[in-house]
Motif scaffolding. Structure first.
Motif, PDB file in Angstrom:
ATOM      1  N   ALA B 278      26.293 -12.413  80.986  1.00 41.15           N
ATOM      2  CA  ALA B 278      25.024 -12.398  80.250  1.00 41.15           C
ATOM      3  C   ALA B 278      25.266 -12.445  78.742  1.00 41.15           C
ATOM      4  CB  ALA B 278      24.220 -11.156  80.628  1.00 41.15           C
ATOM      5  N   LEU B 279      26.253 -11.689  78.290  1.00 36.54           N
ATOM      6  CA  LEU B 279      26.579 -11.704  76.858  1.00 36.54           C
ATOM      7  C   LEU B 279      27.060 -13.086  76.426  1.00 36.54           C
ATOM      8  CD1 LEU B 279      28.386  -8.239  76.589  1.00 36.54           C
ATOM      9  CD2 LEU B 279      26.333  -8.902  75.320  1.00 36.54           C
ATOM     10  N   LEU B 280      27.904 -13.684  77.253  1.00 38.61           N
ATOM     11  CA  LEU B 280      28.418 -15.021  76.940  1.00 38.61           C
ATOM     12  C   LEU B 280      27.277 -16.033  76.899  1.00 38.61           C
ATOM     13  CD1 LEU B 280      31.122 -16.609  76.568  1.00 38.61           C
ATOM     14  CD2 LEU B 280      31.040 -17.072  79.024  1.00 38.61           C
ATOM     15  N   ASP B 281      26.396 -15.912  77.870  1.00 35.91           N
ATOM     16  CA  ASP B 281      25.236 -16.802  77.959  1.00 35.91           C
ATOM     17  C   ASP B 281      24.367 -16.680  76.698  1.00 35.91           C
ATOM     18  OD1 ASP B 281      23.348 -18.530  79.040  1.00 35.91           O
ATOM     19  OD2 ASP B 281      22.375 -16.983  80.239  1.00 35.91           O
ATOM     20  N   ALA B 282      24.258 -15.457  76.202  1.00 34.20           N
ATOM     21  CA  ALA B 282      23.423 -15.208  75.022  1.00 34.20           C
ATOM     22  C   ALA B 282      24.191 -15.425  73.719  1.00 34.20           C
ATOM     23  CB  ALA B 282      22.889 -13.780  75.071  1.00 34.20           C
ATOM     24  N   CYS B 283      25.467 -15.763  73.830  1.00 30.20           N
ATOM     25  CA  CYS B 283      26.337 -15.939  72.643  1.00 30.20           C
ATOM     26  C   CYS B 283      26.318 -14.673  71.780  1.00 30.20           C
ATOM     27  CB  CYS B 283      25.906 -17.143  71.816  1.00 30.20           C
ATOM     28  SG  CYS B 283      25.998 -18.692  72.712  1.00 30.20           S
ATOM     29  N   LEU B 284      26.472 -13.539  72.426  1.00 32.85           N
ATOM     30  CA  LEU B 284      26.452 -12.267  71.711  1.00 32.85           C
ATOM     31  C   LEU B 284      27.709 -11.468  72.037  1.00 32.85           C
ATOM     32  CD1 LEU B 284      22.771 -11.145  72.447  1.00 32.85           C
ATOM     33  CD2 LEU B 284      23.666 -11.799  70.213  1.00 32.85           C
ATOM     34  N   SER B 285      28.096 -10.621  71.120  1.00 33.76           N
ATOM     35  CA  SER B 285      29.166  -9.665  71.405  1.00 33.76           C
ATOM     36  C   SER B 285      28.508  -8.327  71.736  1.00 33.76           C
ATOM     37  CB  SER B 285      30.083  -9.519  70.199  1.00 33.76           C
ATOM     38  OG  SER B 285      29.364  -8.910  69.154  1.00 33.76           O
ATOM     39  N   PRO B 286      29.239  -7.449  72.422  1.00 30.86           N
ATOM     40  CA  PRO B 286      28.639  -6.144  72.752  1.00 30.86           C
ATOM     41  C   PRO B 286      28.127  -5.408  71.517  1.00 30.86           C
ATOM     42  CG  PRO B 286      30.685  -6.458  73.977  1.00 30.86           C
ATOM     43  CD  PRO B 286      30.582  -7.612  73.023  1.00 30.86           C
ATOM     44  N   SER B 287      28.775  -5.593  70.390  1.00 33.63           N
ATOM     45  CA  SER B 287      28.368  -4.852  69.186  1.00 33.63           C
ATOM     46  C   SER B 287      26.988  -5.270  68.686  1.00 33.63           C
ATOM     47  CB  SER B 287      29.399  -5.052  68.072  1.00 33.63           C
ATOM     48  OG  SER B 287      29.422  -6.411  67.692  1.00 33.63           O
ATOM     49  N   GLU B 288      26.481  -6.388  69.177  1.00 36.47           N
ATOM     50  CA  GLU B 288      25.165  -6.846  68.725  1.00 36.47           C
ATOM     51  C   GLU B 288      24.019  -6.320  69.595  1.00 36.47           C
ATOM     52  OE1 GLU B 288      25.426 -11.162  66.990  1.00 36.47           O
ATOM     53  OE2 GLU B 288      26.967 -10.976  68.544  1.00 36.47           O
ATOM     54  N   VAL B 289      24.365  -5.559  70.613  1.00 39.20           N
ATOM     55  CA  VAL B 289      23.327  -5.012  71.497  1.00 39.20           C
ATOM     56  C   VAL B 289      22.741  -3.741  70.879  1.00 39.20           C
ATOM     57  CG1 VAL B 289      22.881  -4.032  73.796  1.00 39.20           C
ATOM     58  CG2 VAL B 289      24.411  -6.010  73.553  1.00 39.20           C
ATOM     59  N   ASP B 290      21.426  -3.683  70.802  1.00 37.97           N
ATOM     60  CA  ASP B 290      20.760  -2.536  70.163  1.00 37.97           C
ATOM     61  C   ASP B 290      20.302  -1.479  71.168  1.00 37.97           C
ATOM     62  OD1 ASP B 290      20.860  -3.716  67.568  1.00 37.97           O
ATOM     63  OD2 ASP B 290      19.222  -5.024  68.179  1.00 37.97           O
ATOM     64  N   TYR B 291      20.169  -1.881  72.417  1.00 41.76           N
ATOM     65  CA  TYR B 291      19.652  -0.934  73.416  1.00 41.76           C
ATOM     66  C   TYR B 291      20.038  -1.396  74.813  1.00 41.76           C
ATOM     67  CZ  TYR B 291      16.149   0.995  76.682  1.00 41.76           C
ATOM     68  OH  TYR B 291      15.536   1.567  77.770  1.00 41.76           O
ATOM     69  N   VAL B 292      20.435  -0.463  75.647  1.00 45.02           N
ATOM     70  CA  VAL B 292      20.713  -0.773  77.058  1.00 45.02           C
ATOM     71  C   VAL B 292      19.722  -0.016  77.932  1.00 45.02           C
ATOM     72  CG1 VAL B 292      22.367  -0.630  78.956  1.00 45.02           C
ATOM     73  CG2 VAL B 292      23.182  -1.138  76.640  1.00 45.02           C
ATOM     74  N   ASN B 293      18.926  -0.772  78.691  1.00 44.02           N
ATOM     75  CA  ASN B 293      18.111  -0.147  79.723  1.00 44.02           C
ATOM     76  C   ASN B 293      18.960  -0.148  80.991  1.00 44.02           C
ATOM     77  OD1 ASN B 293      16.238   0.036  82.052  1.00 44.02           O
ATOM     78  ND2 ASN B 293      14.701   0.154  80.430  1.00 44.02           N
ATOM     79  N   ALA B 294      19.467   1.020  81.329  1.00 44.47           N
ATOM     80  CA  ALA B 294      20.423   1.113  82.436  1.00 44.47           C
ATOM     81  C   ALA B 294      19.719   1.004  83.784  1.00 44.47           C
ATOM     82  CB  ALA B 294      21.168   2.437  82.364  1.00 44.47           C
ATOM     83  N   HIS B 295      20.477   0.538  84.777  1.00 41.01           N
ATOM     84  CA  HIS B 295      19.948   0.532  86.141  1.00 41.01           C
ATOM     85  C   HIS B 295      19.779   1.968  86.629  1.00 41.01           C
ATOM     86  CE1 HIS B 295      19.164  -0.711  90.224  1.00 41.01           C
ATOM     87  NE2 HIS B 295      20.171   0.023  90.656  1.00 41.01           N
ATOM     88  N   ALA B 296      20.755   2.806  86.296  1.00 43.47           N
ATOM     89  CA  ALA B 296      20.807   4.232  86.659  1.00 43.47           C
ATOM     90  C   ALA B 296      19.607   4.740  87.453  1.00 43.47           C
ATOM     91  CB  ALA B 296      20.981   5.064  85.404  1.00 43.47           C
ATOM     92  N   THR B 297      19.806   4.885  88.750  1.00 47.89           N
ATOM     93  CA  THR B 297      18.696   5.250  89.623  1.00 47.89           C
ATOM     94  C   THR B 297      18.589   6.747  89.873  1.00 47.89           C
ATOM     95  OG1 THR B 297      20.082   4.988  91.565  1.00 47.89           O
ATOM     96  CG2 THR B 297      18.819   3.052  90.869  1.00 47.89           C
ATOM     97  N   SER B 298      19.584   7.482  89.425  1.00 39.97           N
ATOM     98  CA  SER B 298      19.646   8.928  89.661  1.00 39.97           C
ATOM     99  C   SER B 298      20.403   9.268  90.944  1.00 39.97           C
ATOM    100  CB  SER B 298      18.237   9.553  89.683  1.00 39.97           C
ATOM    101  OG  SER B 298      18.267  10.943  89.771  1.00 39.97           O
TER     102      SER B 298
END
Lengths: 273, 403
Positions: B278-298
């Protein structure tokens, strides 16, 4: 499904392997009795007993496709590692729903099998095949009803055109004729568990056939099965449908890069392609 | 060629609200919508709590009596598609465009069989009388002319549907595409099946505190239901007509564990592959991500597995990139979850505020991330990442970029 607007553009891919299987209900039941192994850990009998009939028919069809294409998968090797797999079962889980419903009425919530969701849902066959062939690319279910094959082709060819996949398994399955289930969820003895599998690869790879697809929403299970049944007898099979077409053409000259499978040929036994 | 694809319309209905504004307000209030299940007997169910949409609103222009006859799942699909087209400003123009439908729906046939069976009818014994699929009926009812396909990667379905819609737009198969996920799975047998699978929380005494992703005392997920459908359009057409650009679908990554139908792989590499793609597709590095909405289901295993993936992806950035699981408030909407969480990312972008993980009182040391706990964090969000993983070993990652 129907479509009231044609989609332009043809997509070409190599057809590496294919199979159509029609198994009796009895044959499918017998498949639950012995572990099955392909690329990864074998599926134990304790798991196989939860598999839907269509899942088992699909696993059999995969074996047939690999055998028919003289592709021998060595245990522990991962020839499909970066492939994808899409599967379009028809009414998957109905046979388990019937007894589960009866148990729910008789025993309440505790009577519902926890295996319904992992083994009998739309995503279950693609997930099972990804585990079976150790496929780490995309896996998902498509359709879910009688029009699922058309949806599968639309989904599969668009995925191939937009993702850099080395190959994609497309799978459809059903119980046919579907005339009803008994109280244990078993289809009639004269019904078959049917599955179609296609292994599509880039056109540049050495394959016996090339597939040309112009998006069409009206391919049926019968049409594709019939096409495959006659594929070995004629150089070209074409299915003309409203808005699009599906053509399988035998390659006259095999050229291009090879897949790193171990192939089994009649003349030489196993050899590396 | 400019092949950017934008979200230009939103239709949503969840326990958090049945419009973008309602959803955003509830999400950013940090309030759980989980309650004790209503509508059927739950005395014997191991899990007795869920998020529910007890009544799907009838969209304007629909015949209320006919709408009431539809199965709840079909009501939800119809509502979300119509609202999305209205929000995009394309409702009146829908007949003149080739509009496709790419929808994550997991139990299209199973839920009506169950509803029927609970009334002691025998629909499941026979092949369905109506063999037209839900997406096809929706296509016909809305009078749109593009392809219509249902996909299911279990809880990752919405991301797959969005990825497929973007592919169709890029191939020129559609002018516009409806994409998302709908699931109305809070039913007697589904609640029982997931409960018996031991996947659900048993904190029945504390509904709003039961879904607690990344918390040490988490004990399973809480089911919920609803749907979210987006309108996706190519850049040129969206800009030409002056559409509202909610967010760009910048990257999609799909992979499989090939490990187990239920249990996530102990090896983080397959899930990492989806995020990296997904990052490659978006031409982004991880450092450019501002927020992660995690799957984390509990769930005890799943949250740790995802934390491991995020730690390996972000490396030293792990301590900087804010992470939250909105399932702490929404519950887990199964095949609709990914679409709803994409919407949560858009809320974060538009409101410059990251929704929190509520109930995160005692963070699990094995989930050592930059948590946004309890209350929203005011912060601009230009790039949001939304992970969704599903039974069957499906891993998906969606990256959205603000306009």
């Amino acid at each position: 499904m129907t479509l009231s607007n044609p989609i332009s553009g043809q997509i070409r891919r190599g057809l590496l392997a294919h199979a159509v299987v029609r198994l009796t209900v009895e044959t499918v039941s017998q498949m639950r009795c012995a572990p099955l192994q392909a690329c990864g850990e074998p599926f134990a009998v304790s798991s196989l007993k939860h598999f839907d009939e269509q899942t088992l028919a699909v696993l059999h069809a995969l074996h047939e496709a690999l055998r028919g294409a003289n592709l021998h998968v060595e245990p522990g090797t991962l020839p499909f590692r970066n492939w994808g797999v899409l599967a379009a079962p028809c009414y998957l889980g109905r046979s388990a729903m019937v007894p589960s419903m009866s148990r729910f009425h008789a025993e309440g919530a505790w009577g519902v099998s926890p295996h319904m969701i992992p083994y009998r849902s739309l995503h279950s066959i693609s997930g099972t095949v990804s585990q079976y062939l150790k496929i780490h690319g995309p896996n998902y279910g498509v359709g879910g009803g009688p029009g699922g094959l058309s949806e599968l082709l639309l989904a599969g060819f668009s995925l191939l055109e937009t993702q850099p996949l080395p190959g994609l398994w497309l799978i459809a399955s059903r119980i046919h004729p579907d005339t009803g289930l008994d109280d244990n969820g078993r289809p009639p003895a004269d019904s078959s568990c049917e599955a179609i599998v296609l292994a599509l690869v880039p056109e540049s790879v050495v394959t016996p056939y090339v597939v040309e697809y112009t998006p069409t929403p009206t391919v049926s299970f019968e049409q594709l099965a019939e096409l495959f049944d006659s594929l070995d007898k004629v150089p070209e099979c074409r299915l003309l449908c409203p808005f699009g077409s599906l053509t399988f053409r035998r390659k006259l000259h095999l050229h291009g890069p090879h897949l790193s499978f171990t192939a089994m040929t009649a003349a030489t036994g196993r050899k590396r392609l | 060629m400019n092949d950017r694809v934008w979200i230009t319309g939103v239709g949503t209905c969840t326990p958090m609200g049945c419009s973008f504004d309602e959803f955003a307000a509830t999400l950013l209030s940090g309030r759980s919508t989980i309650e004790r299940v209503r509508g059927f007997s739950i005395e014997e169910h191991p899990c007795q709590i869920a998020g529910q949409v007890l009544s799907v609103p009838c969209p304007e222009g629909e015949d209320p009596a006919a709408f009431a006859q539809l199965h709840r799942t079909e009501q939800m699909v119809r509502y979300c598609c119509i609202r999305a087209l209205c929000d995009s400003g394309l409702w009146e123009k829908r007949h003149r465009l080739r509009i496709g439908i790419s929808l994550g729906v997991g139990a299209e046939w199973m839920l009506p069989w169950e509803s029927d069976g609970l009334r002691h009818y025998h629909a499941a014994w026979q092949p369905p009388v109506t063999q037209t699929s839900l997406v096809e009926r929706t296509r016909l009812q809305l009078g749109i002319s593009g392809p219509a396909v249902t996909v299911s990667a279990a809880c990752a379905s919405g991301n797959v549907a969005i990825a497929q819609a973007r592919a169709w737009l890029r191939l020129g198969w559609v002018d516009v595409c409806l994409a998302g996920g709908c699931d109305m799975a809070v039913s007697p047998m589904s609640l029982a099946a997931f409960g018996n699978l031991r996947a659900l929380s048993r904190k029945n005494h504390n509904p709003t505190g039961a879904s607690r992703p990344f918390d040490r005392s988490r004990d399973g997920f809480v089911m919920s239901e609803g749907g979210t459908v987006f309108v996706l359009e190519r850049d040129a057409e969206a800009r030409r007509r002056g559409a509202t650009l909610h967010a760009e679908v910048a990257g999609c990554g799909l992979s499989s564990d090939a490990h187990h139908l239920v249990i996530p792989s102990p090896d983080p590499k397959p899930a990492m592959a989806a995020v990296q793609a997904a990052l490659l597709d978006a031409c982004l590095s991880p450092s450019e991500v501002d927020y992660v909405n995690a799957h984390a289901t509990s769930t005890p295993v799943g949250d740790v597995a995802e934390a491991r993936v995020l730690t390996m992806i972000f490396g030293e950035e792990t301590r900087r990139v804010p992470v939250s699981s909105t399932k702490s408030m929404t519950g887990h909407l199964l095949t609709a979850a990914a679409a709803v969480e994409a919407l949560a990312c858009i809320v974060a972008m538009k409101h410059r505020s990251i929704p929190p993980t509520i109930n995160l009182d005692d963070p699990d040391p094995e989930c050592d991330l930059c948590h946004v706990a309890h209350t929203p964090r005011e912060q601009p969000v230009r790039v949001a990442m939304s992970n969704s993983f599903g039974f069957g070993g499906s891993n998906t990652c969606l990256i959205l970029r603000a306009a």
